[in-house]
Design a protein around this motif. Structure first.
Motif, PDB file in Angstrom:
ATOM      1  N   VAL A   1      67.806 -11.392 -11.612  1.00  0.00           N
ATOM      2  CA  VAL A   1      67.598 -10.197 -11.411  1.00  0.00           C
ATOM      3  C   VAL A   1      66.365  -9.994 -12.637  1.00  0.00           C
ATOM      4  CG1 VAL A   1      69.397  -9.097 -13.049  1.00  0.00           C
ATOM      5  CG2 VAL A   1      68.190  -7.796 -11.528  1.00  0.00           C
ATOM      6  N   SER A   2      65.324  -9.382 -12.277  1.00  0.00           N
ATOM      7  CA  SER A   2      64.254  -9.044 -13.178  1.00  0.00           C
ATOM      8  C   SER A   2      63.724  -7.451 -13.165  1.00  0.00           C
ATOM      9  CB  SER A   2      63.032  -9.959 -12.855  1.00  0.00           C
ATOM     10  OG  SER A   2      61.972  -9.762 -13.799  1.00  0.00           O
ATOM     11  N   ARG A   3      63.495  -6.861 -14.331  1.00  0.00           N
ATOM     12  CA  ARG A   3      62.861  -5.547 -14.527  1.00  0.00           C
ATOM     13  C   ARG A   3      62.031  -5.512 -15.252  1.00  0.00           C
ATOM     14  NH1 ARG A   3      63.103  -2.121 -18.381  1.00  0.00           N
ATOM     15  NH2 ARG A   3      64.092  -3.136 -19.508  1.00  0.00           N
ATOM     16  N   ILE A   4      61.050  -4.433 -14.731  1.00  0.00           N
ATOM     17  CA  ILE A   4      59.726  -4.111 -15.598  1.00  0.00           C
ATOM     18  C   ILE A   4      59.592  -2.721 -15.387  1.00  0.00           C
ATOM     19  CG2 ILE A   4      57.340  -4.212 -15.604  1.00  0.00           C
ATOM     20  CD1 ILE A   4      57.222  -7.105 -14.636  1.00  0.00           C
TER      21      ILE A   4
ATOM     22  N   LEU B   1      63.028  -2.888 -10.437  1.00  0.00           N
ATOM     23  CA  LEU B   1      64.207  -3.753 -10.459  1.00  0.00           C
ATOM     24  C   LEU B   1      63.908  -4.796  -9.220  1.00  0.00           C
ATOM     25  CD1 LEU B   1      66.789  -4.621 -12.284  1.00  0.00           C
ATOM     26  CD2 LEU B   1      67.905  -3.464 -10.471  1.00  0.00           C
ATOM     27  N   VAL B   2      63.931  -6.009  -9.450  1.00  0.00           N
ATOM     28  CA  VAL B   2      63.955  -7.079  -8.164  1.00  0.00           C
ATOM     29  C   VAL B   2      64.983  -8.042  -8.488  1.00  0.00           C
ATOM     30  CG1 VAL B   2      62.663  -8.851  -7.147  1.00  0.00           C
ATOM     31  CG2 VAL B   2      61.339  -6.868  -8.250  1.00  0.00           C
ATOM     32  N   LEU B   3      65.779  -8.198  -7.082  1.00  0.00           N
ATOM     33  CA  LEU B   3      67.090  -8.694  -7.251  1.00  0.00           C
ATOM     34  C   LEU B   3      67.131  -9.856  -6.073  1.00  0.00           C
ATOM     35  CD1 LEU B   3      70.085  -9.491  -8.039  1.00  0.00           C
ATOM     36  CD2 LEU B   3      70.594  -7.579  -6.335  1.00  0.00           C
TER      37      LEU B   3
ATOM     38  N   ALA C   1      61.469 -21.945  -4.892  1.00  0.00           N
ATOM     39  CA  ALA C   1      60.674 -20.990  -4.190  1.00  0.00           C
ATOM     40  C   ALA C   1      60.793 -19.443  -4.623  1.00  0.00           C
ATOM     41  CB  ALA C   1      61.061 -21.093  -2.605  1.00  0.00           C
ATOM     42  N   VAL C   2      61.761 -19.204  -4.896  1.00  0.00           N
ATOM     43  CA  VAL C   2      62.382 -18.061  -5.319  1.00  0.00           C
ATOM     44  C   VAL C   2      61.460 -17.569  -6.977  1.00  0.00           C
ATOM     45  CG1 VAL C   2      64.003 -16.475  -6.478  1.00  0.00           C
ATOM     46  CG2 VAL C   2      64.321 -17.576  -4.449  1.00  0.00           C
ATOM     47  N   LYS C   3      61.569 -18.674  -7.708  1.00  0.00           N
ATOM     48  CA  LYS C   3      60.927 -18.436  -8.807  1.00  0.00           C
ATOM     49  C   LYS C   3      59.303 -18.373  -8.696  1.00  0.00           C
ATOM     50  CE  LYS C   3      63.829 -20.907 -12.172  1.00  0.00           C
ATOM     51  NZ  LYS C   3      63.753 -22.362 -13.199  1.00  0.00           N
TER      52      LYS C   3
ATOM     53  N   GLN D   1      57.182 -15.129  -9.722  1.00  0.00           N
ATOM     54  CA  GLN D   1      55.862 -15.368 -10.585  1.00  0.00           C
ATOM     55  C   GLN D   1      54.698 -14.698  -9.792  1.00  0.00           C
ATOM     56  OE1 GLN D   1      54.847 -19.224 -11.394  1.00  0.00           O
ATOM     57  NE2 GLN D   1      53.838 -18.808 -13.311  1.00  0.00           N
ATOM     58  N   GLU D   2      54.552 -14.900  -8.537  1.00  0.00           N
ATOM     59  CA  GLU D   2      53.557 -14.233  -7.794  1.00  0.00           C
ATOM     60  C   GLU D   2      53.371 -12.685  -7.952  1.00  0.00           C
ATOM     61  OE1 GLU D   2      53.011 -15.645  -3.816  1.00  0.00           O
ATOM     62  OE2 GLU D   2      53.372 -17.825  -4.387  1.00  0.00           O
ATOM     63  N   LEU D   3      54.822 -12.271  -7.902  1.00  0.00           N
ATOM     64  CA  LEU D   3      54.771 -10.749  -8.003  1.00  0.00           C
ATOM     65  C   LEU D   3      54.793 -10.237  -9.626  1.00  0.00           C
ATOM     66  CD1 LEU D   3      58.086 -10.307  -5.993  1.00  0.00           C
ATOM     67  CD2 LEU D   3      55.705  -9.490  -5.341  1.00  0.00           C
ATOM     68  N   GLY D   4      54.812 -11.193 -10.481  1.00  0.00           N
ATOM     69  CA  GLY D   4      54.552 -10.749 -11.781  1.00  0.00           C
ATOM     70  C   GLY D   4      55.752 -10.391 -12.663  1.00  0.00           C
ATOM     71  N   TYR D   5      57.011 -11.056 -12.049  1.00  0.00           N
ATOM     72  CA  TYR D   5      58.079 -10.544 -12.531  1.00  0.00           C
ATOM     73  C   TYR D   5      58.545 -11.916 -12.954  1.00  0.00           C
ATOM     74  CZ  TYR D   5      58.513  -6.019 -10.656  1.00  0.00           C
ATOM     75  OH  TYR D   5      58.352  -4.775 -10.752  1.00  0.00           O
TER      76      TYR D   5
END
Length: 61
Positions: free
Chosen positions: A32-35, A39-41, A51-53, A57-61
């Motif tokens: 789970v990452s928040r900016i 929030l992206v989970l 692949a998820v990483k 990374q492409e999304l900037g999270y």
């Protein structure tokens, strides 16, 4: 906490406008990452962890 198995890997960071938490346990990878207010989970099997990483990374999270 309840998803931790007897063997697990846990990573977390908490900065001013962002935070990230990742858990690998029992063949499952959860992140789970928040900016700011977004929030992206994702929860998937460990075989898709790379692949998820890449997507995060492409999304900037």
């Amino acid at each position: 906490m309840q998803n931790r198995g007897s063997s697990y890997s846990e990573v977390h960071s908490n900065l001013l406008n962002s935070a990230e938490y990742a858990l690998t346990s029992g063949g499952t990878y959860s992140v789970v990452s928040r900016i700011d207010n977004t929030l992206v989970l994702c929860t998937t099997s460990v075989e898709h962890k790379g692949a998820v990483k890449e997507v995060f990374q492409e999304l900037g999270y």
